[in-house]
Each structure stands twice: as C-alpha cells, then as structure tokens.
Design a protein around this motif. Structure first.
Motif, PDB file in Angstrom:
ATOM      1  N   ASN A 139     -22.380  14.096  26.057  1.00 56.29           N
ATOM      2  CA  ASN A 139     -21.217  13.281  26.407  1.00 56.29           C
ATOM      3  C   ASN A 139     -21.508  11.821  26.069  1.00 56.29           C
ATOM      4  O   ASN A 139     -22.596  11.475  25.603  1.00 56.29           O
ATOM      5  N   ALA A 140     -20.546  10.955  26.302  1.00 52.86           N
ATOM      6  CA  ALA A 140     -20.664   9.542  25.921  1.00 52.86           C
ATOM      7  C   ALA A 140     -21.845   8.854  26.607  1.00 52.86           C
ATOM      8  O   ALA A 140     -22.592   8.107  25.962  1.00 52.86           O
ATOM      9  N   ALA A 141     -22.018   9.085  27.902  1.00 50.82           N
ATOM     10  CA  ALA A 141     -23.112   8.432  28.627  1.00 50.82           C
ATOM     11  C   ALA A 141     -24.472   8.902  28.119  1.00 50.82           C
ATOM     12  O   ALA A 141     -25.414   8.108  28.024  1.00 50.82           O
ATOM     13  N   GLU A 142     -24.580  10.177  27.783  1.00 48.94           N
ATOM     14  CA  GLU A 142     -25.842  10.697  27.262  1.00 48.94           C
ATOM     15  C   GLU A 142     -26.152  10.109  25.887  1.00 48.94           C
ATOM     16  O   GLU A 142     -27.293   9.756  25.595  1.00 48.94           O
ATOM     17  N   LYS A 143     -25.144   9.978  25.047  1.00 48.77           N
ATOM     18  CA  LYS A 143     -25.342   9.366  23.727  1.00 48.77           C
ATOM     19  C   LYS A 143     -25.695   7.886  23.869  1.00 48.77           C
ATOM     20  O   LYS A 143     -26.568   7.369  23.177  1.00 48.77           O
ATOM     21  N   ARG A 144     -25.017   7.189  24.779  1.00 50.30           N
ATOM     22  CA  ARG A 144     -25.274   5.758  24.988  1.00 50.30           C
ATOM     23  C   ARG A 144     -26.704   5.550  25.473  1.00 50.30           C
ATOM     24  O   ARG A 144     -27.366   4.583  25.086  1.00 50.30           O
ATOM     25  N   ASN A 145     -27.194   6.448  26.289  1.00 56.16           N
ATOM     26  CA  ASN A 145     -28.556   6.342  26.788  1.00 56.16           C
ATOM     27  C   ASN A 145     -29.568   6.340  25.643  1.00 56.16           C
ATOM     28  O   ASN A 145     -30.611   5.701  25.726  1.00 56.16           O
ATOM     29  N   ALA A 146     -29.230   7.025  24.560  1.00 59.12           N
ATOM     30  CA  ALA A 146     -30.123   7.093  23.403  1.00 59.12           C
ATOM     31  C   ALA A 146     -30.166   5.782  22.619  1.00 59.12           C
ATOM     32  O   ALA A 146     -31.082   5.578  21.822  1.00 59.12           O
ATOM     33  N   ILE A 147     -29.218   4.878  22.840  1.00 57.43           N
ATOM     34  CA  ILE A 147     -29.227   3.586  22.149  1.00 57.43           C
ATOM     35  C   ILE A 147     -30.455   2.789  22.564  1.00 57.43           C
ATOM     36  O   ILE A 147     -31.077   2.115  21.761  1.00 57.43           O
ATOM     37  N   GLY A 148     -30.796   2.887  23.846  1.00 58.84           N
ATOM     38  CA  GLY A 148     -31.966   2.187  24.355  1.00 58.84           C
ATOM     39  C   GLY A 148     -31.736   0.690  24.466  1.00 58.84           C
ATOM     40  O   GLY A 148     -30.626   0.193  24.288  1.00 58.84           O
ATOM     41  N   GLY A 149     -32.784  -0.028  24.804  1.00 57.39           N
ATOM     42  CA  GLY A 149     -32.706  -1.476  24.880  1.00 57.39           C
ATOM     43  C   GLY A 149     -32.474  -2.010  26.280  1.00 57.39           C
ATOM     44  O   GLY A 149     -32.467  -1.276  27.264  1.00 57.39           O
ATOM     45  N   ILE A 203     -28.480  -0.359  32.873  1.00 59.05           N
ATOM     46  CA  ILE A 203     -27.543   0.688  33.303  1.00 59.05           C
ATOM     47  C   ILE A 203     -28.288   1.711  34.154  1.00 59.05           C
ATOM     48  O   ILE A 203     -27.824   2.100  35.228  1.00 59.05           O
ATOM     49  N   ARG A 204     -29.463   2.136  33.685  1.00 60.78           N
ATOM     50  CA  ARG A 204     -30.260   3.112  34.449  1.00 60.78           C
ATOM     51  C   ARG A 204     -30.645   2.550  35.816  1.00 60.78           C
ATOM     52  O   ARG A 204     -30.571   3.251  36.825  1.00 60.78           O
ATOM     53  N   GLU A 205     -31.055   1.282  35.841  1.00 62.45           N
ATOM     54  CA  GLU A 205     -31.468   0.667  37.113  1.00 62.45           C
ATOM     55  C   GLU A 205     -30.298   0.590  38.088  1.00 62.45           C
ATOM     56  O   GLU A 205     -30.443   0.924  39.266  1.00 62.45           O
ATOM     57  N   ILE A 206     -29.150   0.155  37.618  1.00 59.28           N
ATOM     58  CA  ILE A 206     -27.981   0.039  38.494  1.00 59.28           C
ATOM     59  C   ILE A 206     -27.537   1.411  38.983  1.00 59.28           C
ATOM     60  O   ILE A 206     -27.124   1.569  40.138  1.00 59.28           O
ATOM     61  N   SER A 207     -27.666   2.419  38.142  1.00 57.17           N
ATOM     62  CA  SER A 207     -27.229   3.762  38.542  1.00 57.17           C
ATOM     63  C   SER A 207     -28.083   4.352  39.664  1.00 57.17           C
ATOM     64  O   SER A 207     -27.710   5.352  40.265  1.00 57.17           O
ATOM     65  N   CYS A 208     -29.203   3.721  39.956  1.00 58.47           N
ATOM     66  CA  CYS A 208     -30.055   4.160  41.075  1.00 58.47           C
ATOM     67  C   CYS A 208     -29.771   3.368  42.351  1.00 58.47           C
ATOM     68  O   CYS A 208     -30.455   3.559  43.364  1.00 58.47           O
ATOM     69  N   GLN A 215     -23.142  10.652  35.202  1.00 60.20           N
ATOM     70  CA  GLN A 215     -21.900  10.030  35.678  1.00 60.20           C
ATOM     71  C   GLN A 215     -22.163   8.679  36.333  1.00 60.20           C
ATOM     72  O   GLN A 215     -21.350   7.758  36.189  1.00 60.20           O
ATOM     73  N   TYR A 216     -23.269   8.540  37.046  1.00 58.93           N
ATOM     74  CA  TYR A 216     -23.579   7.254  37.670  1.00 58.93           C
ATOM     75  C   TYR A 216     -23.805   6.185  36.599  1.00 58.93           C
ATOM     76  O   TYR A 216     -23.384   5.036  36.745  1.00 58.93           O
ATOM     77  N   ARG A 217     -24.455   6.565  35.532  1.00 54.51           N
ATOM     78  CA  ARG A 217     -24.702   5.610  34.443  1.00 54.51           C
ATOM     79  C   ARG A 217     -23.404   5.199  33.770  1.00 54.51           C
ATOM     80  O   ARG A 217     -23.261   4.054  33.352  1.00 54.51           O
ATOM     81  N   GLU A 218     -22.474   6.121  33.667  1.00 54.78           N
ATOM     82  CA  GLU A 218     -21.181   5.786  33.068  1.00 54.78           C
ATOM     83  C   GLU A 218     -20.473   4.727  33.908  1.00 54.78           C
ATOM     84  O   GLU A 218     -19.933   3.759  33.383  1.00 54.78           O
ATOM     85  N   VAL A 219     -20.494   4.883  35.218  1.00 57.26           N
ATOM     86  CA  VAL A 219     -19.855   3.905  36.109  1.00 57.26           C
ATOM     87  C   VAL A 219     -20.595   2.572  36.052  1.00 57.26           C
ATOM     88  O   VAL A 219     -19.968   1.514  35.974  1.00 57.26           O
ATOM     89  N   ALA A 278     -22.252   1.357  33.585  1.00 67.23           N
ATOM     90  CA  ALA A 278     -21.919   0.734  32.302  1.00 67.23           C
ATOM     91  C   ALA A 278     -20.539   0.077  32.376  1.00 67.23           C
ATOM     92  O   ALA A 278     -20.340  -1.022  31.852  1.00 67.23           O
ATOM     93  N   ARG A 279     -19.606   0.724  33.046  1.00 63.35           N
ATOM     94  CA  ARG A 279     -18.264   0.137  33.198  1.00 63.35           C
ATOM     95  C   ARG A 279     -18.326  -1.159  34.002  1.00 63.35           C
ATOM     96  O   ARG A 279     -17.668  -2.137  33.660  1.00 63.35           O
ATOM     97  N   PHE A 280     -19.110  -1.162  35.065  1.00 67.38           N
ATOM     98  CA  PHE A 280     -19.248  -2.376  35.869  1.00 67.38           C
ATOM     99  C   PHE A 280     -19.799  -3.523  35.014  1.00 67.38           C
ATOM    100  O   PHE A 280     -19.316  -4.656  35.086  1.00 67.38           O
ATOM    101  N   LEU A 281     -20.815  -3.222  34.221  1.00 74.37           N
ATOM    102  CA  LEU A 281     -21.411  -4.254  33.364  1.00 74.37           C
ATOM    103  C   LEU A 281     -20.420  -4.741  32.311  1.00 74.37           C
ATOM    104  O   LEU A 281     -20.351  -5.939  32.028  1.00 74.37           O
ATOM    105  N   LEU A 282     -19.628  -3.838  31.759  1.00 70.92           N
ATOM    106  CA  LEU A 282     -18.625  -4.232  30.771  1.00 70.92           C
ATOM    107  C   LEU A 282     -17.543  -5.105  31.408  1.00 70.92           C
ATOM    108  O   LEU A 282     -17.131  -6.108  30.831  1.00 70.92           O
ATOM    109  N   ILE A 283     -17.109  -4.739  32.597  1.00 71.40           N
ATOM    110  CA  ILE A 283     -16.110  -5.548  33.311  1.00 71.40           C
ATOM    111  C   ILE A 283     -16.650  -6.955  33.534  1.00 71.40           C
ATOM    112  O   ILE A 283     -15.986  -7.952  33.258  1.00 71.40           O
ATOM    113  N   GLU A 284     -17.877  -7.023  34.014  1.00 71.79           N
ATOM    114  CA  GLU A 284     -18.490  -8.330  34.293  1.00 71.79           C
ATOM    115  C   GLU A 284     -18.626  -9.141  33.010  1.00 71.79           C
ATOM    116  O   GLU A 284     -18.298 -10.328  32.975  1.00 71.79           O
TER     117      GLU A 284
END
Length: 177
Positions: A52-62, A68-73, A89-93, A95-101
């Motif tokens: 899914n999108a979040a799993e693919k985005r995780n592969a971008i790294g950086g 995103i991983r830290e916030i999802s915890c 799903q937590y990482r997807e949310v 990521a959305r928070f970071l994009l909004i900000e």
C-alpha cells in the motif's frame, strides 16, 4: 511430464534439466522480531497482495520517513486510536499530520493529503533537511500531545484514520493559533 521425478527428467529431457539447474531463485532475507510483520509479509507473499502507499513510502527512507515512524509510536496511536496499525496505518496518519503542518507553514494553506503529496513530502525531506523535519516533528508532537490530554484510551471518536486530519486541524487551531 507430470509425475516425473528429477532423475526421470534428467534422463528423458536433459535440456530441461539444464534449464532447471541454471535457474537462480531470488531470495530475500528479512531479520526481525516483529511477529506481526512476519505474518503480514507471509500472508502478502502467499496471496500476492501489493504494497500500500504507506508501505511504499516507508521504502523511500530518509529524515522524514524516520520521523513518520517516530511519530507513529506516539501515545496517541498506541493508546487512544481504535483502528489498528495493520499495514502502517499509524504511519499514514503521521505522514498526513506532517504534510498538514508543512503546507500550513510554507504554502500558508492546506493541501490535499493524497498519496502523491505525501510521497512528494517524503522525497523532498529525505535527506539534508534535519532541521526542517525536526521543526515539523516538534509542532506535530505538540498538537498530538494536546489530543492525548483530551481523548480517552481507545476513544470511539478515533476509530477511523480518515477523521484524524480533521481532529489534528481542530486541535491545532484551538491550542496553537
């Protein structure tokens, strides 16, 4: 050829045996103690379920993906939401928070939180933007800390990830503007 053993194929069809012997199997080793990840990967591989999108985005790294991983915890996800973290799903949310900000700070407006914009953010802040990403994390964490103070554990209002961006914006407005 059905029902033939390897030796039978070797004797009756030597060219097929050569092709069979020269085929290289792709093997990937994944080392983890996360039983959920192991089960999810096993299931997906056996059912041919695409990432899914979040799993693919995780592969971008950086830097941003690490954030995103830290916030999802954060406690908000671990104790207050009722949807699961299945398939990030937590990482997807997060990521959305970071994009909004990021969009409110830089573009002074909200942008759509669809995959293309989330992926663009991850790529833009993949490397050499530690300060920017750290600032985004600080602001997102401040907002979700306020959310933790208001929402109860396993709060029924937090049962779908689709509503999380709305709650984030409401808390951001109420506590920080």
């Amino acid at each position: 050829m059905a029902g033939l053993s390897y030796d039978d194929i070797s004797q009756q069809y030597p060219k097929i045996k050569i092709q069979f012997d020269s085929f290289t199997l792709p093997v990937v080793l994944v080392e983890t103690d996360d039983d959920d990840l192991i089960e999810d990967m096993f299931s997906r591989l056996n059912e041919a379920v695409p990432l899914n999108a979040a799993e693919k985005r995780n592969a971008i790294g950086g830097d941003l993906v690490r954030t995103i991983r830290e916030i999802s915890c954060h406690q908000l996800f671990e104790q207050h939401v009722t949807f699961t973290n299945k398939r990030y799903q937590y990482r997807e949310v997060a990521a959305r928070f970071l994009l909004i900000e990021d969009s409110l700070r830089n573009a002074k407006r909200l942008v759509d939180t669809k995959k293309v914009y989330l992926d663009s953010l991850a790529r833009r802040y993949a490397n050499e933007h530690v300060d920017v990403v750290s600032e985004l994390k600080k602001h997102v964490t401040a907002v979700i800390d306020q959310m933790v103070a208001v929402f109860s554990n396993q709060d029924s209002l937090l049962r779908a990830q689709g509503n999380m961006a709305i709650y984030y914006l409401l808390f951001r407005l109420a506590f920080f503007i």
